[in-house]
Design an enzyme around this catalytic site. Structure first.
Site, PDB file in Angstrom:
ATOM      1  N   GLU A  85       2.658  -9.770  -2.358  1.00  0.00           N
ATOM      2  CA  GLU A  85       3.750 -10.423  -1.631  1.00  0.00           C
ATOM      3  C   GLU A  85       4.416 -11.500  -2.488  1.00  0.00           C
ATOM      4  O   GLU A  85       5.651 -11.578  -2.558  1.00  0.00           O
ATOM      5  CB  GLU A  85       3.211 -11.020  -0.324  1.00  0.00           C
ATOM      6  CG  GLU A  85       2.721  -9.959   0.654  1.00  0.00           C
ATOM      7  CD  GLU A  85       1.476 -10.349   1.436  1.00  0.00           C
ATOM      8  OE1 GLU A  85       0.901  -9.473   2.108  1.00  0.00           O
ATOM      9  OE2 GLU A  85       1.068 -11.531   1.375  1.00  0.00           O
ATOM     10  N   THR A  90       2.024   1.739   5.106  1.00  0.00           N
ATOM     11  CA  THR A  90       2.268   1.065   6.385  1.00  0.00           C
ATOM     12  C   THR A  90       2.904   2.053   7.368  1.00  0.00           C
ATOM     13  O   THR A  90       3.996   2.572   7.127  1.00  0.00           O
ATOM     14  CB  THR A  90       3.215  -0.138   6.187  1.00  0.00           C
ATOM     15  OG1 THR A  90       2.771  -0.883   5.052  1.00  0.00           O
ATOM     16  CG2 THR A  90       3.238  -1.023   7.407  1.00  0.00           C
ATOM     17  N   SER A 117       0.823  -1.219   0.000  1.00  0.00           N
ATOM     18  CA  SER A 117       0.000   0.000   0.000  1.00  0.00           C
ATOM     19  C   SER A 117       0.850   1.260   0.000  1.00  0.00           C
ATOM     20  O   SER A 117       0.373   2.331  -0.360  1.00  0.00           O
ATOM     21  CB  SER A 117      -0.887   0.017   1.244  1.00  0.00           C
ATOM     22  OG  SER A 117      -0.084   0.201   2.405  1.00  0.00           O
TER      23      SER A 117
END
Lengths: 216, 216, 216, 216
Positions: A183, A111, A108
């Protein structure tokens, strides 16, 4: 898709409801996503990232949660290459200094703790490379360089490409929940970057094996 | 492949030597490997693994090095699903008991400390599931269930499938050094297993998001 | 002090320059510091902290660097007591919720990432307990409860008590550099708190042993 | 002791049952234990340990559970001193080689995985220093050097000194359960060893502060 399923599911179970159908669909989605996202990689930004890494005094890797784990997996290989590399938050990580390079991983780009540490990186005048799905995020905007990974970040932003490519999946977020596509794609990308660094540094697999931790 | 390259490399750099050619080849190899290895998955053994996980009192995940990181990424998602899960070696991991399930991740199936802990698992009469490229390894042979991942383990065993599929790459171990293909494939497999567990447990992406650590 | 030294240093080395004299002085300082700092503990605030911990749905422990390690050591024992406890940043730590208690450990009370996470804790309306040498710090002021540990924080604040008590040591910061006295005293305090919790919960040493991780 | 208690317990609560009495007793026991155990340290073996550390190419620290946390706290300070130090099991820890020194921390000297890794250390012909309460343990016997810490190991062995010194406490194991006395005493000892190393290396507190991780 019918064809793929025939290949993947053994014949003896074919008459009943197929086993692990969601697993199967998820694997298909993840594989396609990786393939497409890697094709969309901007190789210029990747090449600049690798130049920075090779020119750094020390490399620091940071991320939280599963992005942090991907960062650690990358750091392990950078160590195998013989580079001086540290993971932010581990016990023997020294002070960051100007001339060092920090690789921050955040889907994003928002964090909280990574954004805050990003500010410290800039203050110390070290170089900040951000691997993210959101180059326009707070972290992306403060980066010296960004590498954009087309993955859905946890907050759902960035879906459009994924939806476009893989539109047939109504239940995208159920087949790859939260930041999964980011990820996984980032891990594959960073492992491919290791292969590229091996060539640039003239290292072979044996050289990496020699550096591999023996106390496991 | 020429076609792929045209898509991936921006036109303005096309005239010179292609940028990051090894990175590109490595990404292609890794993607194909994931795709093929997942097709080779024995869904019966996977389904049994998921049954064990759903029936466990607690789930313990263990692995060392990059396999350990993949295990942690899996454990994070099992927690998001609301399961009681622990990573061996973390600070608040309690005593293993009979009725618990241990998921051990080891490409070679010979990682010293994991083999030793596997013996303790058997002594406690907990269930041992091993995710490995080598079901005939020491760890594989002591497992209650194994899931075979077609990946090259660190010691180079298991190459044959990879070589067969991707034979054109002379420099396989340079494009995916050490246990890279095992680690990446295992991560993708375990993330697809999470999607399957979501369906079996009736959980949606929102339910996982609610469990996601907020202190990051 | 001469008397102490005679006891500690074996006779045969007594004639030459004493071995490890700085080690000896440092141990003396650290021991005295622990003793004095524990006497200065405000037992009312400690008792309230323990009430909060016993009343919590879940307990979360956070800290960075060596304070974080002390927090993990505390979390391990809380788990041994059978409490539901997590370490912020570990793989299977779930979402913090209202009704949970967060124990933050920071000598200076100004550790950037802990201060930021403290704000998230307050927003979620969980309870924030801060163990610190600086109750007037940013973190201390946002806490629901603080326990003051008389230790020198990394930034040198809080020295006055230490200097007063141990004035004879000119080289205080050389005998216990950075946050050493805070970290050690906090570990001893938290371990004593475990003994107190054992009594309040009616647990004996055997009950803790049963919970102890067997996979080591 | 009555006098001490008067000092520690605020007057207004003095009429009722004293607050946190077990905490108070535990702190007294822990402080006395540290004091006594440090007096019993064999400074010759300590001095040899420090010589090994100063002569090492790289230093590796290993331990599990709370002993592992104490090891990490020590490793952090060795890094602050500018030494090349790694924690076994962290992401960027490289291959151990001959000429390196491994510091293993285990109260009982029988921790399964540490014993196994100790064998690997010997095979690689690196130097093995064991900090333990049980020099006659499996780990102690394979060590090149041992430093004995008088603490009760988890298995209860080694109690005799503690019982002798602190005989009045009937509930020893309730005031300092499992390996608590070993872990605390070892942390204090190793921090005092850092002070000794500072003198031998000519480093002051400022030099350590400069090395301190800024990304926290």
């Amino acid at each position: 898709m019918a064809e793929d399923e025939n290949r993947a599911i053994p014949e003896e179970t074919n008459k009943e409801a197929p086993k692990c159908q969601t697993l199967h669909e998820s694997m298909e989605l993840l594989t396609k996503h990786i393939e497409q996202a890697l094709k969309e990689l901007d190789l210029n930004s990747v090449s600049e990232m690798l130049d920075e890494i090779l020119g750094a005094k020390s490399i620091f890797v940071m991320g939280t949660g599963r992005s942090g784990l991907v960062g650690k997996a990358f750091a392990t290989r950078l160590m195998h290459l013989g580079l001086r590399v540290y993971v932010v938050g581990e016990s023997t990580t020294p002070a960051l200094r100007s001339g060092d390079v920090v690789v921050a991983i955040s889907g994003s780009g928002e964090t909280l703790s990574i954004v805050d540490l990003g500010r410290v990186v800039k203050k110390i005048r070290a170089s900040l490379i951000v691997v993210t799905s959101q180059p326009d995020s707070t972290l992306g905007r403060m980066a010296d360089k960004t590498v954009r990974i087309f993955g859905r970040a946890k907050n759902g932003k960035g879906d459009y490409l994924v939806q476009h490519l893989l539109g047939k999946y109504a239940k995208l977020s159920e087949l790859a929940p939260l930041g999964t596509t980011f990820e996984i794609t980032t891990l594959v990308f960073l492992d491919a970057a290791i292969a590229e660094l091996m060539v640039r540094m003239g290292k072979d697999s044996k050289a990496l094996e020699d550096m591999h931790d023996k106390l496991q």
